[in-house]
Design a protein around this motif. Structure first.
Motif, short mmCIF file in Angstrom:
data_model
loop_
_atom_site.label_atom_id
_atom_site.label_comp_id
_atom_site.label_asym_id
_atom_site.label_seq_id
_atom_site.Cartn_x
_atom_site.Cartn_y
_atom_site.Cartn_z
N ILE A 1 33.36 0.14 9.57
CA ILE A 1 34.19 -0.44 8.51
C ILE A 1 35.67 -0.28 8.86
N MET B 1 45.98 -8.19 -3.59
CA MET B 1 45.11 -8.52 -2.46
C MET B 1 43.68 -8.14 -2.72
N THR B 2 42.77 -8.90 -2.15
CA THR B 2 41.36 -8.53 -2.14
C THR B 2 41.01 -8.17 -0.71
N VAL B 3 40.65 -6.93 -0.49
CA VAL B 3 40.34 -6.45 0.85
C VAL B 3 38.88 -6.04 0.92
N GLY B 4 38.19 -6.50 1.95
CA GLY B 4 36.80 -6.11 2.12
C GLY B 4 35.82 -6.89 1.27
N PRO B 5 36.06 -8.22 1.09
CA PRO B 5 35.12 -9.02 0.32
C PRO B 5 33.82 -9.26 1.09
N ILE B 6 32.88 -9.91 0.44
CA ILE B 6 31.59 -10.15 1.09
C ILE B 6 31.60 -11.51 1.79
N ASP B 7 31.09 -11.50 3.01
CA ASP B 7 30.93 -12.74 3.79
C ASP B 7 29.46 -13.08 3.83
N PHE B 8 29.17 -14.33 3.69
CA PHE B 8 27.79 -14.75 3.91
C PHE B 8 27.68 -15.38 5.30
N TYR C 1 30.84 -17.23 7.06
CA TYR C 1 32.10 -16.67 7.58
C TYR C 1 31.94 -15.42 8.43
N HIS D 1 34.51 -13.93 11.41
CA HIS D 1 35.31 -12.73 11.18
C HIS D 1 35.01 -11.66 12.22
#
Ligand SMILES: Cc1ncc(C[n+]2csc(CCOP(=O)(O)OP(=O)(O)O)c2C)c(N)n1
Ligand code: SF4
Ligand SMILES: [Mg+2]
Lengths: 308, 393
Positions: free
Chosen positions: B94, B207-214, B217, B221
């Motif tokens: 992470i 800010m939004t940090v560490g969102p979920i990627d499906f 994306y 990333h």
């Protein structure tokens, strides 16, 4: 006292467009809590429904700075942010008059279970943080597994009711008391149906210096398996049956914030929820009795603690 | 003014940490890196460090704290070893995925079971795919120098990737050595001001940090993340040269010892390289044309440079202080053998695992390896690709 009209006028910090289920209790809780401070806010959110449903890249529902790193570490992540704030402030790299509030958020899984150690460590270290647990009694995000907050008798996918099992047989963990035992300045239990009480508690939690903990009952129509039109009434009933008492502990002093005029039987709370359906079979009657006994004991003890 | 001081490896890291004075240090004790944490705690208690020091309730939380602190927008370090690094495992990925320039000192130690507190590279090798840059040190001086350079590398805007610096548990962490400690102000100048990128503690930006990627994306990333480690070689090189100019000790991707005219080569990292150098001097006096290649950077693996240095050898022995159960050779070996594949003419190559759980490796062992290499060079055949040194079987 806060007026609904005034609260409604405050800009939302958790905005529409998220993917939480119809009737979900999470937005109800956070729309109130996030209004309880005017300071810039930084949130560290544990993995769970709130996190997943609000931040599907490239969209976000957060109108406030928010970070997710893992499931069990919202408390340590927010501690790290708070420590950096202190460090930079001391070194003059953040102006003296700039204030921030730091909020850790997790579900019951992320708080009662896998994140308990991190939370215990964070509050023991005395960080100036608020931690909110939204307790929907279940690992909802992953499809309804038991947690240590799941009530006795509830069927969950990892404690299912079956021909040989009445669902979960263990008593739920009393996490709020676990936090009280850390002797931190402020600990409270709240429910979204009494929004004013929730608001007051959140405000206190933000204002107090040092760690504060809020445990908030959270409705989950999907995993409790009830008709979402019943909505907030299930929160009412959890409090009127004393399954979820509303109280706060300020510097060690207990105060019950709401005492039902007439304490309703637990049955009134569970009867509309599919997860307890099997308890109405005769052979499982003992579980309901046990549930009632536990609630009575806890309520009695809480009243004693208040009178100390 | 730089000065000569007698310190052990752990104190060396503590001293570098005091000079660098990161904004936040969060670390949990474990043998053999405990003294790093204790040294720092005492510096803080005596007012010699102005940053915050936190001793959390576990290494998992230590790394989580580092992640929170680094994303908040400041310089961050930690130290650990063995089970501690293993407990951080989830968070290592992470830290790298969020491109946080955290620096960690690792007093390399074996992993349980059986529990053993001594030095080997199982811990950091277990983390080799976590996305961290990995630098290994032969002695206390290198640990000190590497640790200082690590901040420059991690924090470089083209890199922004966490860096770990390994020093062998006990063998280096607990060995006293006279090292050259540079002037506080010069070290600070070398490190420079911390530049924060997208700090959470920016009250103007939400800010939004560490969102979920499906599935749409995540892959891109993860690919983007690699840019940091791909840009690292150039920065590692520049920083190593600049360090040399400033402090007189230059660093590259590896060190060659009597390599230029060698026909046989031993590849060994960290403290074993020191013993190997003595062995090579003796072997050279016996007329054997053997040299040492000591990798310093393991991630990103300097495959081209190492291949170029090895390509003219007749036979190469790669010594690994960890194993990779079920793999075709231990980690360093598989990297090097794979790197050599692209060359038509390449040396014969063999792999030895040594020193697990702190087992000694001595001059005589390097001589045995050299005997094997001579035989391989003579016959053109590798009889055993994979064997052990100093092991009762
Ligand atoms: C280390 C780890 N173990 C398991 C998971 C899988 N996981 C993600 S969310 C979750 C349950 C979350 O439950 P809770 O904290 O109650 O939040 P809710 O989903 O109810 O909002 C689980 C088990 C994970 N992400 N990380
Ligand atoms: S599963 Fe439950 S907690 Fe999760 S979003 Fe739906 S209603 Fe809310
Ligand atoms: Mg839950």
């Amino acid at each position: 006292m806060a007026k609904l009209k005034d609260l409604a006028a405050i800009e939302d910090r958790l905005v529409a467009g998220h993917g939480m289920c119809i009737g979900c209790g999470i937005p109800l809780i956070f729309k109130v809590i996030l209004r309880a401070t005017e300071d810039p806010l930084i949130i560290a959110n544990a993995t769970g429904c709130l996190e997943v449903c609000t931040t599907i890249f490239p969209r976000t529902s957060w109108n406030v700075t928010w970070v997710h790193s893992a499931f069990e570490n919202a408390a340590s992540t927010i501690s790290g942010i708070e420590v950096m704030y202190k460090a930079l402030k001391k070194k003059g790299r953040i102006p003296k008059d700039k204030r921030f509030k730091f909020l850790g958020v997790g579900g019951d899984g992320g708080t009662y279970d896998i994140g308990l150690q991190a939370l215990s460590g964070a509050v023991e270290r005395g960080h100036d943080i608020v931690y909110v647990c939204y307790d929907n009694n279940v690992y909802a995000n992953t499809g309804g597994q038991r947690s240590s907050a799941t009530p006795i008798g509830a069927s969950a996918t990892t404690s299912p009711a079956g021909t040989q099992s009445p669902g979960k047989i263990q008593r739920r963990k009393d996490l709020t008391k676990v936090l009280v035992a850390h002797n931190i300045p402020y600990v409270a239990q709240a429910s979204p149906h009494r929004w004013q009480d929730l608001y007051n508690k959140a405000k206190k939690a933000f204002e107090v210096e040092g760690p504060a903990f809020l445990n908030v009952l959270c409705l989950c129509p999907t995993e409790w398996k009830y008709d979402e039109s019943l909505g907030i009434r299930l929160a009412h009933m959890a409090v009127d049956t004393c399954v979820w008492p509303l109280y706060e502990v300020e510097n060690g002093k207990y105060k019950i914030n709401y005492k039902p005029k007439e304490k309703k039987p637990v049955l009134e709370w569970i009867k509309t929820q599919g997860r307890f359906r099997h308890l109405f079979k005769e052979k499982n009657a003992w579980v309901l009795e046990e549930f009632q006994k536990q609630v009575d004991q806890d309520w009695e003890e809480l009243n004693k603690l208040e009178s100390l | 003014m730089s000065k000569f001081v007698t310190l052990n490896g752990n104190q060396t890291i503590g001293e570098a940490a005091r000079q660098i004075d990161p904004d936040v240090i969060a670390a949990y004790p474990i043998t053999p890196s405990t003294a790093i944490v204790e040294t720092i705690a005492k510096f803080k208690a005596d007012g010699l460090i102005s940053g915050e020091f936190v001793c959390p309730e576990s290494e998992h939380s230590a790394m989580s704290l580092c992640i929170g602190a680094a994303s908040a927008g400041g310089r961050v370090m930690t130290a650990t070893a063995s089970q501690g690094l293993a407990l951080m495992w989830e968070m290592l990925y992470i830290a790298a995925g969020l491109r946080l320039p955290i620096v960690a000192a690792i007093a390399n130690r074996s992993l349980s079971a059986p529990i053993n507190i001594h030095g080997d590279h199982s811990d950091t090798m277990g983390a080799r795919d976590s996305g961290w840059i990995q630098i290994y040190s032969e002695n206390c001086q290198e640990a000190y120098d590497n640790f200082i350079q690590a901040f420059r590398i991690a924090e470089h805007l083209d890199v922004r990737t966490p860096v770990l610096v390994g020093l062998d548990g006990f063998i280096i962490s607990h060995s006293m050595e006279v090292i050259q400690v540079e002037d506080d102000a010069e070290v600070k100048k070398f490190i420079g001001e911390y530049k924060s990128l997208y700090p959470l503690l920016d009250s103007k930006v939400k800010m939004t940090v560490g969102p979920i990627d499906f599935t749409d994306y995540y892959f891109e990333h993860k690919r983007n993340q690699l840019e940091g480690i791909e840009n690292a070689p150039q920065v590692i090189e520049e920083v190593g040269k600049e360090f040399g100019k400033k402090f007189g000790r230059e660093y590259g991707f590896f060190e060659g010892y009597r390599l230029d005219d060698a026909e046989l080569c031993i590849v060994a990292m960290s403290s074993a390289a020191g013993t190997c150098k003595d062995a090579i001097d003796e072997l050279r006096s016996e007329g054997k044309r053997v040299g040492l290649l000591k990798p310093r950077i393991f991630r990103p693996f300097p495959h081209q440079r190492i291949s170029e240095a090895l390509i003219k050898m007749k036979a190469v022995a790669v010594l690994d202080r960890s194993s990779s159960p079920g793999a075709f050779g231990a980690p360093l070996f598989t990297e090097i053998r794979s790197a050599l594949y692209d060359y038509e003419e390449r040396p014969k190559i063999t792999n030895y695992v040594y020193g697990l759980g702190g087992r000694d490796i001595k001059i005589e062992h390097f001589k045995e390896v050299t005997d094997d290499l001579e035989k391989i060079a003579e016959t053109g055949k590798v009889e055993k690709v994979y064997s052990y040194i100093n092991l009762r079987e």
